[in-house]
Scaffold this motif. Structure first.
Motif, PDB file in Angstrom:
ATOM      1  N   ASP A  87       0.832  -1.203   0.000  1.00  0.00           N
ATOM      2  CA  ASP A  87       0.000   0.000   0.000  1.00  0.00           C
ATOM      3  C   ASP A  87       0.872   1.262   0.000  1.00  0.00           C
ATOM      4  OD1 ASP A  87      -2.062   1.790   0.208  1.00  0.00           O
ATOM      5  OD2 ASP A  87      -2.469   1.384   2.313  1.00  0.00           O
ATOM      6  N   PRO A  88       0.895   2.020  -1.112  1.00  0.00           N
ATOM      7  CA  PRO A  88       1.749   3.205  -1.214  1.00  0.00           C
ATOM      8  C   PRO A  88       1.102   4.474  -0.679  1.00  0.00           C
ATOM      9  CG  PRO A  88       0.649   2.879  -3.269  1.00  0.00           C
ATOM     10  CD  PRO A  88       0.211   1.742  -2.368  1.00  0.00           C
ATOM     11  N   VAL A  89      -0.111   4.385  -0.168  1.00  0.00           N
ATOM     12  CA  VAL A  89      -0.847   5.589   0.212  1.00  0.00           C
ATOM     13  C   VAL A  89      -0.098   6.398   1.272  1.00  0.00           C
ATOM     14  CG1 VAL A  89      -2.990   6.458   1.227  1.00  0.00           C
ATOM     15  CG2 VAL A  89      -3.058   4.654  -0.502  1.00  0.00           C
ATOM     16  N   GLY A  90       0.442   5.735   2.280  1.00  0.00           N
ATOM     17  CA  GLY A  90       1.160   6.448   3.339  1.00  0.00           C
ATOM     18  C   GLY A  90       2.335   7.252   2.815  1.00  0.00           C
ATOM     19  N   PRO A  91       3.289   6.603   2.135  1.00  0.00           N
ATOM     20  CA  PRO A  91       4.425   7.366   1.606  1.00  0.00           C
ATOM     21  C   PRO A  91       4.032   8.456   0.609  1.00  0.00           C
ATOM     22  CG  PRO A  91       4.894   5.010   1.565  1.00  0.00           C
ATOM     23  CD  PRO A  91       3.457   5.167   1.953  1.00  0.00           C
ATOM     24  N   VAL A  92       3.041   8.164  -0.222  1.00  0.00           N
ATOM     25  CA  VAL A  92       2.581   9.155  -1.206  1.00  0.00           C
ATOM     26  C   VAL A  92       1.972  10.358  -0.492  1.00  0.00           C
ATOM     27  CG1 VAL A  92       0.871   9.596  -3.019  1.00  0.00           C
ATOM     28  CG2 VAL A  92       2.279   7.527  -3.097  1.00  0.00           C
ATOM     29  N   ALA A  93       1.106  10.109   0.466  1.00  0.00           N
ATOM     30  CA  ALA A  93       0.454  11.207   1.200  1.00  0.00           C
ATOM     31  C   ALA A  93       1.491  12.029   1.971  1.00  0.00           C
ATOM     32  CB  ALA A  93      -0.594  10.646   2.150  1.00  0.00           C
ATOM     33  N   ARG A  94       2.462  11.351   2.581  1.00  0.00           N
ATOM     34  CA  ARG A  94       3.507  12.084   3.322  1.00  0.00           C
ATOM     35  C   ARG A  94       4.341  12.955   2.389  1.00  0.00           C
ATOM     36  NH1 ARG A  94       3.686   6.800   5.811  1.00  0.00           N
ATOM     37  NH2 ARG A  94       2.760   6.968   7.900  1.00  0.00           N
ATOM     38  N   ALA A  95       4.704  12.424   1.217  1.00  0.00           N
ATOM     39  CA  ALA A  95       5.502  13.203   0.259  1.00  0.00           C
ATOM     40  C   ALA A  95       4.712  14.405  -0.258  1.00  0.00           C
ATOM     41  CB  ALA A  95       5.949  12.306  -0.898  1.00  0.00           C
ATOM     42  N   ALA A  96       3.441  14.195  -0.572  1.00  0.00           N
ATOM     43  CA  ALA A  96       2.612  15.306  -1.054  1.00  0.00           C
ATOM     44  C   ALA A  96       2.451  16.358   0.040  1.00  0.00           C
ATOM     45  CB  ALA A  96       1.247  14.798  -1.500  1.00  0.00           C
ATOM     46  N   ALA A  97       2.234  15.929   1.271  1.00  0.00           N
ATOM     47  CA  ALA A  97       2.084  16.880   2.381  1.00  0.00           C
ATOM     48  C   ALA A  97       3.350  17.693   2.577  1.00  0.00           C
ATOM     49  CB  ALA A  97       1.728  16.139   3.662  1.00  0.00           C
ATOM     50  N   GLN A  98       4.490  17.040   2.452  1.00  0.00           N
ATOM     51  CA  GLN A  98       5.755  17.745   2.610  1.00  0.00           C
ATOM     52  C   GLN A  98       5.908  18.829   1.542  1.00  0.00           C
ATOM     53  OE1 GLN A  98       9.267  15.295   2.162  1.00  0.00           O
ATOM     54  NE2 GLN A  98      10.390  16.589   3.578  1.00  0.00           N
ATOM     55  N   ARG A  99       5.599  18.500   0.303  1.00  0.00           N
ATOM     56  CA  ARG A  99       5.703  19.488  -0.782  1.00  0.00           C
ATOM     57  C   ARG A  99       4.701  20.619  -0.605  1.00  0.00           C
ATOM     58  NH1 ARG A  99       5.501  16.683  -6.437  1.00  0.00           N
ATOM     59  NH2 ARG A  99       5.421  18.870  -7.040  1.00  0.00           N
ATOM     60  N   LEU A 100       3.465  20.280  -0.262  1.00  0.00           N
ATOM     61  CA  LEU A 100       2.427  21.302  -0.118  1.00  0.00           C
ATOM     62  C   LEU A 100       2.657  22.171   1.113  1.00  0.00           C
ATOM     63  CD1 LEU A 100      -0.516  19.055  -1.191  1.00  0.00           C
ATOM     64  CD2 LEU A 100       0.167  21.170  -2.336  1.00  0.00           C
ATOM     65  N   ALA A 101       3.148  21.602   2.181  1.00  0.00           N
ATOM     66  CA  ALA A 101       3.395  22.365   3.405  1.00  0.00           C
ATOM     67  C   ALA A 101       4.495  23.391   3.180  1.00  0.00           C
ATOM     68  CB  ALA A 101       3.762  21.438   4.550  1.00  0.00           C
ATOM     69  N   ALA A 102       5.532  23.001   2.465  1.00  0.00           N
ATOM     70  CA  ALA A 102       6.640  23.919   2.208  1.00  0.00           C
ATOM     71  C   ALA A 102       6.169  25.125   1.409  1.00  0.00           C
ATOM     72  CB  ALA A 102       7.762  23.192   1.470  1.00  0.00           C
ATOM     73  N   ALA A 103       5.293  24.896   0.448  1.00  0.00           N
ATOM     74  CA  ALA A 103       4.807  25.986  -0.399  1.00  0.00           C
ATOM     75  C   ALA A 103       3.806  26.882   0.322  1.00  0.00           C
ATOM     76  CB  ALA A 103       4.166  25.415  -1.662  1.00  0.00           C
ATOM     77  N   ASN A 104       3.113  26.351   1.317  1.00  0.00           N
ATOM     78  CA  ASN A 104       2.043  27.104   1.973  1.00  0.00           C
ATOM     79  C   ASN A 104       2.292  27.393   3.444  1.00  0.00           C
ATOM     80  OD1 ASN A 104       0.102  27.151  -0.253  1.00  0.00           O
ATOM     81  ND2 ASN A 104       0.207  24.936  -0.040  1.00  0.00           N
ATOM     82  N   ASP A 105       3.474  27.033   3.935  1.00  0.00           N
ATOM     83  CA  ASP A 105       3.823  27.251   5.330  1.00  0.00           C
ATOM     84  C   ASP A 105       2.770  26.649   6.263  1.00  0.00           C
ATOM     85  OD1 ASP A 105       5.543  28.159   7.346  1.00  0.00           O
ATOM     86  OD2 ASP A 105       4.383  30.002   7.608  1.00  0.00           O
ATOM     87  N   LEU A 106       2.381  25.416   5.971  1.00  0.00           N
ATOM     88  CA  LEU A 106       1.388  24.709   6.773  1.00  0.00           C
ATOM     89  C   LEU A 106       2.029  23.496   7.425  1.00  0.00           C
ATOM     90  CD1 LEU A 106      -1.537  24.618   4.203  1.00  0.00           C
ATOM     91  CD2 LEU A 106      -1.358  26.123   6.171  1.00  0.00           C
TER      92      LEU A 106
END
Length: 126
Positions: free
Chosen positions: A3-22
């Motif tokens: 199940d790749p959902v965990g790593p995928v969600a974590r990677a997306a969150a990391q990218r989105l958080a950096a761009a939005n300071d979240l």
């Protein structure tokens, strides 16, 4: 592939958080935990949780990707994205606090991370 959902969600969150300071990492971890304990993993756990949106998109994107791979070995990103958006729009899920452009960006980045994970798996880099 496991199940790749965990790593995928974590990677997306990391990218989105950096761009939005979240701090999306905490939201994603909570949504991943709830996903393991709920019977409806494609539903948002919290209507205002962006982490739950990311996990939902990652899960749905993986399902769409897996289904499309039965028809073609390398489904095109645009086709996966279109399927995910249609299914999200048809699902009975609460609206997110994002405007449509931001929601699309969250979907696009999460799908990109899912495709990266799939490519890594296919090349033996898990």
């Amino acid at each position: 592939m496991a199940d790749p959902v965990g790593p995928v969600a974590r990677a997306a969150a990391q990218r989105l958080a950096a761009a939005n300071d979240l701090d999306l990492a905490t939201d994603v971890e909570a949504a991943l935990h709830a996903r393991e304990t709920t019977t409806r993993p494609d539903q948002y756990v919290d209507p205002i949780s962006l982490g739950a949106l990311i996990v939902s998109v990652a899960s749905l994107a993986w399902t769409v990707y897996s289904d499309l791979r039965k028809q073609t070995p390398t489904p095109h990103r645009d086709v996966i994205t279109r399927h995910v958006r249609i299914r999200l729009d048809q699902a009975e899920t609460p609206q997110t606090p994002l405007n449509p452009a931001d929601r699309d960006r969250y979907i696009d980045i999460t799908i990109e991370e899912m495709l990266n994970a799939a490519q890594d798996h296919d090349s033996g880099q898990d």
